[in-house]
Design a protein around this motif. Structure first.
Motif, PDB file in Angstrom:
ATOM      1  N   ALA A  40       0.816  -1.215   0.000  1.00 52.20           N
ATOM      2  CA  ALA A  40       0.000   0.000   0.000  1.00 52.20           C
ATOM      3  C   ALA A  40       0.854   1.272   0.000  1.00 52.20           C
ATOM      4  N   PHE A  41       2.125   1.145   0.355  1.00 49.45           N
ATOM      5  CA  PHE A  41       3.024   2.297   0.405  1.00 49.45           C
ATOM      6  C   PHE A  41       3.624   2.491  -0.988  1.00 49.45           C
ATOM      7  N   ASP A  42       2.728   2.845  -1.920  1.00 48.78           N
ATOM      8  CA  ASP A  42       3.106   2.974  -3.324  1.00 48.78           C
ATOM      9  C   ASP A  42       3.757   4.328  -3.604  1.00 48.78           C
ATOM     10  N   ALA A  43       3.997   4.625  -4.871  1.00 45.99           N
ATOM     11  CA  ALA A  43       4.697   5.861  -5.252  1.00 45.99           C
ATOM     12  C   ALA A  43       3.972   7.107  -4.734  1.00 45.99           C
ATOM     13  N   ALA A  44       2.654   7.125  -4.830  1.00 48.11           N
ATOM     14  CA  ALA A  44       1.902   8.294  -4.354  1.00 48.11           C
ATOM     15  C   ALA A  44       2.025   8.432  -2.841  1.00 48.11           C
ATOM     16  N   ALA A  45       1.935   7.315  -2.110  1.00 43.32           N
ATOM     17  CA  ALA A  45       2.056   7.361  -0.653  1.00 43.32           C
ATOM     18  C   ALA A  45       3.464   7.778  -0.247  1.00 43.32           C
ATOM     19  N   ARG A  46       4.472   7.307  -0.982  1.00 44.69           N
ATOM     20  CA  ARG A  46       5.855   7.689  -0.685  1.00 44.69           C
ATOM     21  C   ARG A  46       6.072   9.182  -0.919  1.00 44.69           C
ATOM     22  N   ALA A  47       5.509   9.697  -2.016  1.00 50.59           N
ATOM     23  CA  ALA A  47       5.641  11.133  -2.299  1.00 50.59           C
ATOM     24  C   ALA A  47       4.952  11.961  -1.215  1.00 50.59           C
ATOM     25  N   ALA A  48       3.760  11.538  -0.799  1.00 48.38           N
ATOM     26  CA  ALA A  48       3.040  12.256   0.258  1.00 48.38           C
ATOM     27  C   ALA A  48       3.821  12.192   1.572  1.00 48.38           C
ATOM     28  N   TYR A  49       4.439  11.050   1.846  1.00 49.00           N
ATOM     29  CA  TYR A  49       5.222  10.888   3.068  1.00 49.00           C
ATOM     30  C   TYR A  49       6.412  11.850   3.074  1.00 49.00           C
ATOM     31  N   THR A  50       7.221  11.838   2.013  1.00 51.94           N
ATOM     32  CA  THR A  50       8.418  12.689   2.005  1.00 51.94           C
ATOM     33  C   THR A  50       8.034  14.171   2.024  1.00 51.94           C
ATOM     34  N   GLU A  51       6.973  14.527   1.322  1.00 50.59           N
ATOM     35  CA  GLU A  51       6.517  15.925   1.333  1.00 50.59           C
ATOM     36  C   GLU A  51       6.046  16.319   2.732  1.00 50.59           C
ATOM     37  N   GLY A  52       5.283  15.447   3.369  1.00 47.55           N
ATOM     38  CA  GLY A  52       4.781  15.739   4.707  1.00 47.55           C
ATOM     39  C   GLY A  52       5.898  15.870   5.733  1.00 47.55           C
ATOM     40  N   ILE A  53       6.899  14.980   5.660  1.00 52.51           N
ATOM     41  CA  ILE A  53       8.040  15.064   6.587  1.00 52.51           C
ATOM     42  C   ILE A  53       8.829  16.346   6.322  1.00 52.51           C
ATOM     43  N   ALA A  54       9.016  16.709   5.066  1.00 52.87           N
ATOM     44  CA  ALA A  54       9.747  17.951   4.742  1.00 52.87           C
ATOM     45  C   ALA A  54       9.032  19.154   5.351  1.00 52.87           C
TER      46      ALA A  54
END
Length: 134
Positions: A40-54
């Motif tokens: 479930a931790f696909d490309a969109a979820a990974r992008a949202a994760y890194t953006e949110g942490i930033a």
């Protein structure tokens, strides 16, 4: 009779020195355990994760990268590169750790859009390299 040689032009002024190099970045590696699956931790979820942490850490988007992901509960090992001297005067490790602690699991979950099982854990911090180091 031959013409006398032309006088040489005046020397050019010295060029200004190059701008100083930006300060080296401090790299902090931390783990966040998410309540989701690797699938479930696909490309969109990974992008949202890194953006949110930033956003959470006040870093530019390219200042955060996922180092690795492992299953069980999903453990995301994350690298945050913080410019030297950024933050409130503390070390970058303390600044990142303080921001993660202050956010807590709920704040991190809100930032990345996924449930978080527990607090983030700093696992490694690399101080900036001295100038001229690779």
């Amino acid at each position: 009779p031959p013409e006398p040689p032309s006088p040489l032009p005046p020397p050019l002024p010295a060029s200004p020195p190059p701008p100083p190099a930006p300060p080296p970045a401090l790299t902090v590696i931390f783990e966040v355990t998410l309540t989701t699956t690797v699938e479930a931790f696909d490309a969109a979820a990974r992008a949202a994760y890194t953006e949110g942490i930033a956003v959470l850490l006040g870093l530019p988007p390219d200042g955060v990268a996922i180092v690795s992901v492992r299953g069980g509960s999903l453990v995301v090992v994350t690298r945050a590169r913080q410019p030297a001297g950024a933050g409130d005067g503390g070390s970058g490790t303390e600044t990142v750790a303080a921001a993660l602690d202050a956010a807590g699991p709920d704040g991190i979950a809100a930032a990345v859009g996924l449930p978080v099982e527990g607090p983030a854990r700093v696992v490694e911090a690399a101080p900036p390299s001295p100038p001229g180091s690779p």
